[in-house]
Design a protein around this motif. Structure first.
Motif, mmCIF file in Angstrom:
data_model
loop_
_atom_site.group_PDB
_atom_site.id
_atom_site.type_symbol
_atom_site.label_atom_id
_atom_site.label_comp_id
_atom_site.label_asym_id
_atom_site.label_seq_id
_atom_site.Cartn_x
_atom_site.Cartn_y
_atom_site.Cartn_z
ATOM 1 N N LEU A 150 4.635 8.448 -5.621
ATOM 2 C CA LEU A 150 4.313 7.433 -4.621
ATOM 3 C C LEU A 150 5.518 7.206 -3.725
ATOM 4 C CD1 LEU A 150 2.668 4.865 -7.058
ATOM 5 C CD2 LEU A 150 1.462 6.057 -5.211
ATOM 6 N N GLN A 151 5.258 6.854 -2.481
ATOM 7 C CA GLN A 151 6.353 6.558 -1.559
ATOM 8 C C GLN A 151 6.106 5.205 -0.897
ATOM 9 O OE1 GLN A 151 6.840 9.132 1.970
ATOM 10 N NE2 GLN A 151 8.987 9.295 1.367
ATOM 11 N N GLY A 152 7.172 4.398 -0.819
ATOM 12 C CA GLY A 152 7.037 3.110 -0.153
ATOM 13 C C GLY A 152 8.319 2.304 -0.237
ATOM 14 N N PRO A 208 -3.245 13.303 -2.081
ATOM 15 C CA PRO A 208 -2.097 13.011 -1.222
ATOM 16 C C PRO A 208 -2.537 12.478 0.142
ATOM 17 C CG PRO A 208 -1.769 15.096 -2.347
ATOM 18 C CD PRO A 208 -3.179 14.663 -2.665
ATOM 19 N N GLY A 209 -1.779 11.462 0.600
ATOM 20 C CA GLY A 209 -2.105 10.838 1.885
ATOM 21 C C GLY A 209 -2.850 9.530 1.721
ATOM 22 N N GLN A 210 -3.576 9.396 0.601
ATOM 23 C CA GLN A 210 -4.280 8.137 0.361
ATOM 24 C C GLN A 210 -3.292 7.044 -0.020
ATOM 25 O OE1 GLN A 210 -7.483 9.549 -2.466
ATOM 26 N NE2 GLN A 210 -8.758 8.349 -1.078
ATOM 27 N N LYS A 211 -3.706 5.794 0.133
ATOM 28 C CA LYS A 211 -2.867 4.646 -0.189
ATOM 29 C C LYS A 211 -3.305 4.044 -1.521
ATOM 30 C CE LYS A 211 -0.757 4.420 3.906
ATOM 31 N NZ LYS A 211 0.697 4.572 4.083
ATOM 32 N N THR A 245 10.827 7.223 -3.135
ATOM 33 C CA THR A 245 9.730 7.750 -3.954
ATOM 34 C C THR A 245 9.901 7.327 -5.408
ATOM 35 O OG1 THR A 245 10.928 9.815 -4.345
ATOM 36 C CG2 THR A 245 9.344 9.795 -2.525
ATOM 37 N N LEU A 299 1.976 10.896 -2.602
ATOM 38 C CA LEU A 299 2.481 12.204 -2.145
ATOM 39 C C LEU A 299 1.913 13.336 -3.000
ATOM 40 C CD1 LEU A 299 6.253 11.546 -1.306
ATOM 41 C CD2 LEU A 299 4.229 11.275 0.136
ATOM 42 N N GLU A 318 0.877 -1.173 0.000
ATOM 43 C CA GLU A 318 0.000 0.000 0.000
ATOM 44 C C GLU A 318 0.915 1.224 0.000
ATOM 45 O OE1 GLU A 318 -3.576 0.215 0.550
ATOM 46 O OE2 GLU A 318 -3.609 -1.900 -0.019
ATOM 47 N N MET A 319 1.199 1.743 -1.164
ATOM 48 C CA MET A 319 2.106 2.893 -1.238
ATOM 49 C C MET A 319 1.333 4.177 -0.939
ATOM 50 S SD MET A 319 4.557 1.935 -4.477
ATOM 51 C CE MET A 319 5.959 2.932 -3.952
ATOM 52 N N THR A 320 2.044 5.155 -0.402
ATOM 53 C CA THR A 320 1.416 6.430 -0.040
ATOM 54 C C THR A 320 1.514 7.417 -1.206
ATOM 55 O OG1 THR A 320 2.081 6.095 2.243
ATOM 56 C CG2 THR A 320 1.431 8.329 1.628
#
Ligand code: FES
Length: 261
Positions: free
Chosen positions: A24-26, A85-88, A65, A10, A6-8
């Motif tokens: 995306l961040q993860g 932003p903030g959603q997965k 990222t 940004l 589940e990537m965040t």
């Protein structure tokens, strides 16, 4: 290694008509080390079960990222374009073989050719080649001026950047075949291309004698992991028509001489 995460999100910003850039961040980014692998993303709608394959445009392992750039073609990706932003985002990846950079570059020159929404994965490729000390010439084709994307990213690293549009509203008038006809492809150690089928055929016809010409193929996918054969392309020269390669795990990168485009 293939991960699911589940990537965040940004950021998720429109950069051209129907085209969005998502950061995306993860942890998955730590496994990204080849340009033009892809992510298989689950759209946030319970009634849409198939994932969508989206090329990785850039990645940065230090910040964990990556960037994907996608064009909304239907309701699935329209839903993705509404994410904030903030959603997965449920992501599988990194998938696919990616562009081959492990070859001699005696001339220290590479040619990169991109068309439309095929241009994003070539950003990381261009940066990686330049980091290896290889000069890159970049030829990009788009339908019209509003569709032009990533010009600043490519101009930051390319020794030479030429842009054409189908209607001549930006850059030269025409398609990348016109630009290819003005150069000697054998002057480059490697040729890399990603874009629509017509563009890939134009590249293949002009690189028949090139030993290191690679294309990124697109295909409809289901599993994305080599299990379902939804994504096959046919092997060039196979008269039986029975030999096939899977774009998702044996591609998406193939030599131009390897597959039927
Ligand atoms: Fe299932 Fe390629 S999408 S084998």
């Amino acid at each position: 290694m293939i991960l699911q995460e589940e990537m965040t999100i940004l950021s998720n910003v429109k950069i051209a008509p129907r085209v969005f850039r998502m950061v995306l961040q993860g942890e998955m980014v730590l496994d990204m080390n080849v340009p033009d692998q892809f992510l298989h993303i689950r759209v946030p709608s319970p009634d849409k079960v198939l994932r969508r394959p989206i090329s990785i445009s850039e990645y940065d392992r230090k910040t964990k990222t990556c960037v994907i750039i996608y064009r909304v073609e239907g309701p699935g990706l329209a839903d993705v374009s509404q994410m904030i932003p903030g959603q997965k985002l449920d992501v599988m990846g990194p998938l696919g073989n990616g562009f081959n950079l492990n070859m001699p570059f005696p001339k220290q020159k590479a040619l990169i050719i991109g068309g439309g929404i095929g241009t994003p994965p070539l950003v990381q490729l261009a940066r990686d080649l330049v980091a290896m000390g290889i000069a890159v010439t970049v030829l990009l084709g788009f339908a019209q001026k509003p569709a032009v994307i990533l010009e600043s990213e490519f101009s930051a690293v390319a020794s030479e950047l030429k842009i054409v549009t189908d209607d001549g509203s930006y850059g030269r008038d025409g398609n990348v075949g016109v630009l290819m006809d003005e150069i000697d492809v054998l002057d480059f150690d490697a040729v890399y291309a990603c874009g629509a089928t017509g563009m890939l055929r134009a590249v293949a016809s002009r690189t028949e004698n090139h030993p290191n010409a690679f294309i990124s193929m697109e295909a409809r996918m289901a599993c994305g992991m080599g299990a379902c054969y939804a994504c096959v392309v046919h092997v060039a020269g196979d008269e039986t028509g029975q030999q096939a390669l899977k774009v998702c795990d044996q591609g998406p990168i193939f030599r131009t001489s390897e597959v039927v485009i």
